[in-house]
Design a protein around this motif. Structure first.
Motif, PDB file in Angstrom:
ATOM      1  N   ASP A 450      -0.301  -3.692 -14.627  1.00  0.00           N
ATOM      2  CA  ASP A 450      -0.889  -2.982 -15.764  1.00  0.00           C
ATOM      3  C   ASP A 450      -2.204  -3.592 -16.214  1.00  0.00           C
ATOM      4  O   ASP A 450      -3.140  -2.881 -16.564  1.00  0.00           O
ATOM      5  N   LYS A 451      -2.281  -4.893 -16.270  1.00  0.00           N
ATOM      6  CA  LYS A 451      -3.424  -5.568 -16.887  1.00  0.00           C
ATOM      7  C   LYS A 451      -4.396  -6.178 -15.881  1.00  0.00           C
ATOM      8  O   LYS A 451      -5.322  -6.859 -16.273  1.00  0.00           O
ATOM      9  N   SER A 452      -4.187  -5.938 -14.593  1.00  0.00           N
ATOM     10  CA  SER A 452      -5.025  -6.602 -13.606  1.00  0.00           C
ATOM     11  C   SER A 452      -5.249  -5.665 -12.429  1.00  0.00           C
ATOM     12  O   SER A 452      -4.371  -4.890 -12.051  1.00  0.00           O
ATOM     13  N   PRO A 453      -6.430  -5.702 -11.831  1.00  0.00           N
ATOM     14  CA  PRO A 453      -6.682  -4.879 -10.648  1.00  0.00           C
ATOM     15  C   PRO A 453      -6.032  -5.430  -9.383  1.00  0.00           C
ATOM     16  O   PRO A 453      -6.132  -4.820  -8.331  1.00  0.00           O
ATOM     17  N   ASN A 454      -5.376  -6.574  -9.474  1.00  0.00           N
ATOM     18  CA  ASN A 454      -4.702  -7.138  -8.301  1.00  0.00           C
ATOM     19  C   ASN A 454      -3.483  -6.301  -7.939  1.00  0.00           C
ATOM     20  O   ASN A 454      -2.638  -6.006  -8.797  1.00  0.00           O
ATOM     21  N   CYS A 455      -3.396  -5.928  -6.685  1.00  0.00           N
ATOM     22  CA  CYS A 455      -2.282  -5.101  -6.210  1.00  0.00           C
ATOM     23  C   CYS A 455      -1.441  -5.954  -5.269  1.00  0.00           C
ATOM     24  O   CYS A 455      -1.838  -6.195  -4.117  1.00  0.00           O
ATOM     25  N   THR A 456      -0.298  -6.407  -5.765  1.00  0.00           N
ATOM     26  CA  THR A 456       0.527  -7.336  -4.992  1.00  0.00           C
ATOM     27  C   THR A 456       1.938  -6.827  -4.759  1.00  0.00           C
ATOM     28  O   THR A 456       2.612  -7.274  -3.826  1.00  0.00           O
ATOM     29  N   GLU A 457       2.412  -5.902  -5.603  1.00  0.00           N
ATOM     30  CA  GLU A 457       3.789  -5.437  -5.495  1.00  0.00           C
ATOM     31  C   GLU A 457       3.894  -4.384  -4.399  1.00  0.00           C
ATOM     32  O   GLU A 457       3.344  -3.281  -4.527  1.00  0.00           O
ATOM     33  N   GLU A 458       4.592  -4.687  -3.316  1.00  0.00           N
ATOM     34  CA  GLU A 458       4.669  -3.767  -2.177  1.00  0.00           C
ATOM     35  C   GLU A 458       5.614  -2.614  -2.488  1.00  0.00           C
ATOM     36  O   GLU A 458       6.682  -2.792  -3.071  1.00  0.00           O
ATOM     37  N   ILE A 459       5.201  -1.404  -2.111  1.00  0.00           N
ATOM     38  CA  ILE A 459       6.004  -0.189  -2.319  1.00  0.00           C
ATOM     39  C   ILE A 459       6.706   0.125  -1.002  1.00  0.00           C
ATOM     40  O   ILE A 459       6.070   0.207   0.060  1.00  0.00           O
ATOM     41  N   THR A 460       8.005   0.336  -1.071  1.00  0.00           N
ATOM     42  CA  THR A 460       8.792   0.593   0.140  1.00  0.00           C
ATOM     43  C   THR A 460       9.466   1.953   0.143  1.00  0.00           C
ATOM     44  O   THR A 460       9.882   2.436   1.202  1.00  0.00           O
ATOM     45  N   GLU A 461       9.594   2.615  -1.038  1.00  0.00           N
ATOM     46  CA  GLU A 461      10.296   3.895  -1.119  1.00  0.00           C
ATOM     47  C   GLU A 461       9.294   5.033  -1.308  1.00  0.00           C
ATOM     48  O   GLU A 461       8.229   4.861  -1.912  1.00  0.00           O
ATOM     49  N   GLY A 462       9.663   6.214  -0.792  1.00  0.00           N
ATOM     50  CA  GLY A 462       8.837   7.407  -0.974  1.00  0.00           C
ATOM     51  C   GLY A 462       7.660   7.485  -0.035  1.00  0.00           C
ATOM     52  O   GLY A 462       6.738   8.265  -0.263  1.00  0.00           O
ATOM     53  N   ILE A 463       7.682   6.696   1.037  1.00  0.00           N
ATOM     54  CA  ILE A 463       6.559   6.671   1.978  1.00  0.00           C
ATOM     55  C   ILE A 463       7.002   7.302   3.294  1.00  0.00           C
ATOM     56  O   ILE A 463       8.079   7.013   3.807  1.00  0.00           O
ATOM     57  N   TRP A 464       6.172   8.180   3.823  1.00  0.00           N
ATOM     58  CA  TRP A 464       6.416   8.692   5.168  1.00  0.00           C
ATOM     59  C   TRP A 464       5.092   8.753   5.928  1.00  0.00           C
ATOM     60  O   TRP A 464       4.063   9.130   5.390  1.00  0.00           O
ATOM     61  N   ASN A 465       5.175   8.300   7.178  1.00  0.00           N
ATOM     62  CA  ASN A 465       3.996   8.210   8.034  1.00  0.00           C
ATOM     63  C   ASN A 465       4.037   9.309   9.084  1.00  0.00           C
ATOM     64  O   ASN A 465       5.046   9.497   9.771  1.00  0.00           O
ATOM     65  N   LYS A 466       2.934  10.022   9.201  1.00  0.00           N
ATOM     66  CA  LYS A 466       2.822  11.082  10.198  1.00  0.00           C
ATOM     67  C   LYS A 466       2.626  10.467  11.577  1.00  0.00           C
ATOM     68  O   LYS A 466       1.984   9.432  11.714  1.00  0.00           O
ATOM     69  N   LYS A 467       3.171  11.135  12.597  1.00  0.00           N
ATOM     70  CA  LYS A 467       3.016  10.644  13.964  1.00  0.00           C
ATOM     71  C   LYS A 467       1.549  10.584  14.335  1.00  0.00           C
ATOM     72  O   LYS A 467       0.799  11.524  14.120  1.00  0.00           O
ATOM     73  N   ALA A 468       1.136   9.461  14.886  1.00  0.00           N
ATOM     74  CA  ALA A 468      -0.274   9.242  15.204  1.00  0.00           C
ATOM     75  C   ALA A 468      -0.715  10.139  16.358  1.00  0.00           C
ATOM     76  O   ALA A 468       0.049  10.414  17.286  1.00  0.00           O
ATOM     77  N   ASN A 469      -1.964  10.604  16.294  1.00  0.00           N
ATOM     78  CA  ASN A 469      -2.565  11.406  17.343  1.00  0.00           C
ATOM     79  C   ASN A 469      -3.710  10.635  17.979  1.00  0.00           C
ATOM     80  O   ASN A 469      -4.464   9.964  17.277  1.00  0.00           O
ATOM     81  N   ARG A 470      -3.848  10.763  19.284  1.00  0.00           N
ATOM     82  CA  ARG A 470      -4.928  10.089  19.997  1.00  0.00           C
ATOM     83  C   ARG A 470      -6.130  11.013  20.110  1.00  0.00           C
ATOM     84  O   ARG A 470      -6.026  12.111  20.637  1.00  0.00           O
TER      85      ARG A 470
END
Length: 771
Positions: A450-470
């Motif tokens: 909240d009080k700092s621009p530092n981003c340290t807390e890793e998010i593990t839920e709600g993420i999905w990665n699309k299959k990579a294309n070459r």
């Protein structure tokens, strides 16, 4: 003249054309700066194969001369986009379709300086929205027997100790002998260590490295005099000589010794050669040592001539060479494809190690362009060809080699390692990040406090990665999406893509439709407001300027005053009601731009060379008027109004005439490559700026001319206005929905200046005068 065949309503209309280029000095591909000068077109009678179960079109066999330059072209009339792929000798070639003014798909294959290696069947695979089909071209060399270049061979000159070099080639070749005093790399190519003598008969046979070369318009072929030197350090494995049945055999044994009485002898598999199959020569060197050479030769070899040929001397250790007699030639090399990864500035060369007989002819190719192929011999009997001129362009590189009996193709893939580049965006329900780079990037998401621009807390839920294309050019496209949840809503989050070359990140505010900097405390808030106010002010000024400019264009360009039959009759024409005539359209790829001639607030005029605008195969200088970058719709509309006005004016000797324009845009299909296979089609919009092409005034512009003649114009115009009643507006034919009456025809007879169109001293008029 083009032949058209339609056998089924489901199939497209196919037109096959052969374009013969009469003059070419360019490398693979064409460009406006280096065009194939003149050309003729030939009907190929493209027809559907009746016995084929698939849609296969076959064109008439194409016969061309050696060194001729041609283009195989297919025009396709089918709805929607198309994609294509050329295949020749089991190698795929890039294909880039485009659309002509009739909205037909155009696919071309350029073959420059035709050789025997480029003759054969060319398959064009086309995929459209309706169906898939194949077009087959068969290309052959006309009068193949009349154009040949054969490797030279040796023959003993009767009653003389000399060799004759013979090459049975047409046209008759130039024969030359190439000498060198060593067998190092300095004796290869054009170097100071190499001496050349143009002659067919050679008496000086004592040199270390002797070659005979034949050259005609097809190229250059050389044969080395195979030599066993008894004074050199023996190799770990005996040298090997390949010959085909019926070819002549020549082996030279050379030795140097201070004892002038030493001798030389030949044996084949421990049997002395028959008399008449060898001859000896000797001479003294500068240090008074004796040089002896003993030739073994067979005029036409058979399979029984295979074996180890051993040269013996009383003063030297014996040495052998393995002679192998073949039924036909060969090319031995590893055919497996090879993939390479290099950094952006890393030095790297492709290389192919091979053994072949007869000597190969080879090329390196990339993206439809061919590059010279150099070969060098190795000590173990193999040869090697390297290619270093890739300029760090990722993609597929092809090595192709062939001789009279065999062909060989090897494919290399080059990938350029690059740090990922990240783009971020956010919607009401999720945030997405995309990246390209090589190797394939991985993703991580972090939540900022909240009080700092530092981003340290890793998010593990709600993420999905699309299959990579070459991507086609060796970069991986990947993306990652974070679904909105109460745990992250209203927070800044950071998405990061990383590979072995580095990491790239973007920060996103999740309650906003796009990425923003970190804004939490009041100081940051007021600072942001302070930055936004000037931006809003500038935006307001631009909007006001736009409306003022639009009004100016509305009053000055879109409406043109015309004098009617009576002097007090005025009518207005809105050129937006006119249709642009496509006969003025000119291909933008045939323009080669030079320097800027002048510019204003919204447009500029550039010098250019136009190929074929006045006459096919002829280039002229022109002036091209265009808008600057970031032009808005009102500016584009004004320029189109000017274009329509100039097309209705037509050509006149007293104005700077319009020659053509570039306005057309369209779509094309692009083949997307995954790995080594083409599996997807992408639609790409082809568009470009509007160009108005005018005659080039080499002496300047009208305004400066008028200013330089200010006094003469003042006196002349005073007299003219006293004697005549003029109107300075042109006469137009009104559009169909206009009720404007006709007006008098314009006719001007000035003694004109090459720049301005008039000299300002005397005018004769009949009706209205047009400037």
């Amino acid at each position: 003249m083009i032949f058209e065949t339609i056998t089924n309503q489901d199939l497209p209309v196919i037109k096959c054309v052969l374009i013969n280029h009469r003059n070419n000095d360019s490398s693979m591909g064409t460009s406006p700066s280096n065009p194939l000068a003149s050309e003729s077109r030939e009907d190929l009678g493209c027809a559907l194969r009746p016995e084929s179960t698939e849609a296969v079109y076959e064109a008439a066999t194409v016969e061309v001369d050696v060194t001729a330059s041609i283009t195989l072209q297919v025009l396709v009339t089918t709805p929607g986009n198309i994609s294509c792929l050329w295949v020749f000798k089991h190698s795929s070639l890039n294909c880039q379709p485009h659309f002509d003014l009739q909205n037909r798909g155009v696919v071309s294959m350029v073959i420059l300086k035709m050789t025997e290696t480029q003759a054969g069947e060319y398959l064009l695979f086309i995929q459209s929205e309706a169906t898939n089909y194949t077009v087959l071209f068969t290309v052959s060399i006309r009068n193949t027997l009349l154009y040949t270049l054969r490797r030279p061979y040796f023959r003993k000159m009767e009653n003389q100790d000399a060799l004759v070099c013979i090459s049975e080639s047409i046209p008759e070749p130039t024969v030359e002998w190439v000498f060198c005093d060593s067998q190092s790399d300095s004796c290869k190519g054009e170097s100071p260590a190499v001496i050349t003598k143009e002659a067919s008969v050679l008496h000086e046979l004592f040199g270390t490295d002797i070659r005979c070369c034949a050259r005609n318009e097809l190229g250059r072929e050389c044969t080395k005099l195979f030599t066993i030197d008894l004074n050199q350090t023996p190799q770990t494995t005996p040298p090997q000589l390949f010959l085909k049945v019926g070819e002549p055999l020549w082996i030279r044994c050379k030795a140097v010794h201070v004892n002038h009485g030493f001798g030389l002898s030949w044996e084949l598999e421990n049997k002395t050669l028959e008399e008449g199959s060898y001859f000896e020569m000797s001479t003294y060197s500068t240090n008074r040592t004796m040089i002896r050479i003993l030739f073994a030769f067979v005029s036409s070899v058979g399979r029984n001539d295979t074996g180890y040929y051993t040269c013996s001397s009383s003063e030297h250790p014996s040495k052998s060479a393995l002679v192998t007699i073949l039924e036909k030639g060969f090319i031995n090399a590893s055919k497996s494809s090879e993939d390479y990864e290099i950094d952006q500035y890393e030095e790297f060369c492709f290389s192919v190690r091979f053994k072949a007989y007869p000597q190969i002819r080879c090329t390196w190719s990339f993206s439809r362009k061919s590059f010279p192929c150099e070969q060098s011999g190795l000590d173990d009997g193999y040869s090697i060809s390297k290619f270093c001129n890739h300029k760090h362009q990722p993609g597929q590189y092809i090595f192709h080699a062939e001789n009279d009996d065999a062909q060989f193709t090897k494919t290399f893939t080059l990938n350029i390692r690059r740090k990922p580049q990240v783009l971020a965006e956010a919607s009401a329900s999720q945030a997405s990040c995309s990246s390209d780079g090589y190797p394939l990037p991985s993703w991580t998401w972090k939540k900022c406090s909240d009080k700092s621009p530092n981003c340290t807390e890793e998010i593990t839920e709600g993420i999905w990665n699309k299959k990579a294309n070459r991507k086609v050019f060796g970069q991986w496209i990947s993306s990652s999406t974070l679904n909105m949840s109460e745990a992250v809503k209203g927070f800044l989050v950071k998405c990061c893509a990383y590979n072995s070359l580095g990491t790239s990140c973007e920060t996103i505010l999740l309650n906003s439709p796009g990425p923003f900097p970190f804004i939490q405390d009041n100081i940051s808030f007021y600072a942001t407001i302070g930055l936004c106010l000037p931006f809003i002010a500038v935006l307001t000024m631009l909007i006001c300027h736009k409306y003022k400019k639009q009004f100016r264009y509305e009053s000055q360009l879109q409406m043109v005053q015309v004098t009617g039959s009576l002097d007090n009759e005025y009518f207005y024409i809105d050129f937006r009601e006119y249709e642009y005539d496509l006969k003025w359209e000119f291909p933008r790829e045939n323009l080669e731009f030079g320097k800027v001639l002048g510019s204003g607030a919204f447009g500029k005029v550039m010098n250019a060379t136009a190929y074929g605008i006045s006459k096919t195969g002829v280039s002229i200088q022109v002036a091209v008027k265009m808008l600057k970058e970031k032009a808005d719709s009102s500016e584009r509309e004004a320029l189109m109004s000017e274009l329509k006005m100039m097309t209705h004016l037509g050509n006149h000797e007293n104005i700077v005439n319009l020659l053509g324009a570039c306005t057309v845009s369209g779509e094309k299909g692009v083949l997307i490559e995954y790995g080594l296979h083409y599996t997807d089609i992408k639609t790409v919009t082809i568009s470009g700026p509007i160009y108005l092409i005018f005659e080039y005034c080499c002496y300047g512009d009208l305004l400066n001319y008028l200013r330089s003649k200010r006094e003469k114009f003042h006196r002349t115009w005073t007299e003219i206005f006293k004697e005549h009643n003029f109107s300075f507006y042109p006469t137009f034919q009104s559009p169909p929905n206009s009720s404007m009456p006709g007006s008098r025809e314009v006719q001007i007879h000035p003694d004109s200046d090459p720049v301005s169109g008039f000299n300002g001293n005397s005018f004769q008029s009949e009706g209205n005068i047009l400037f």
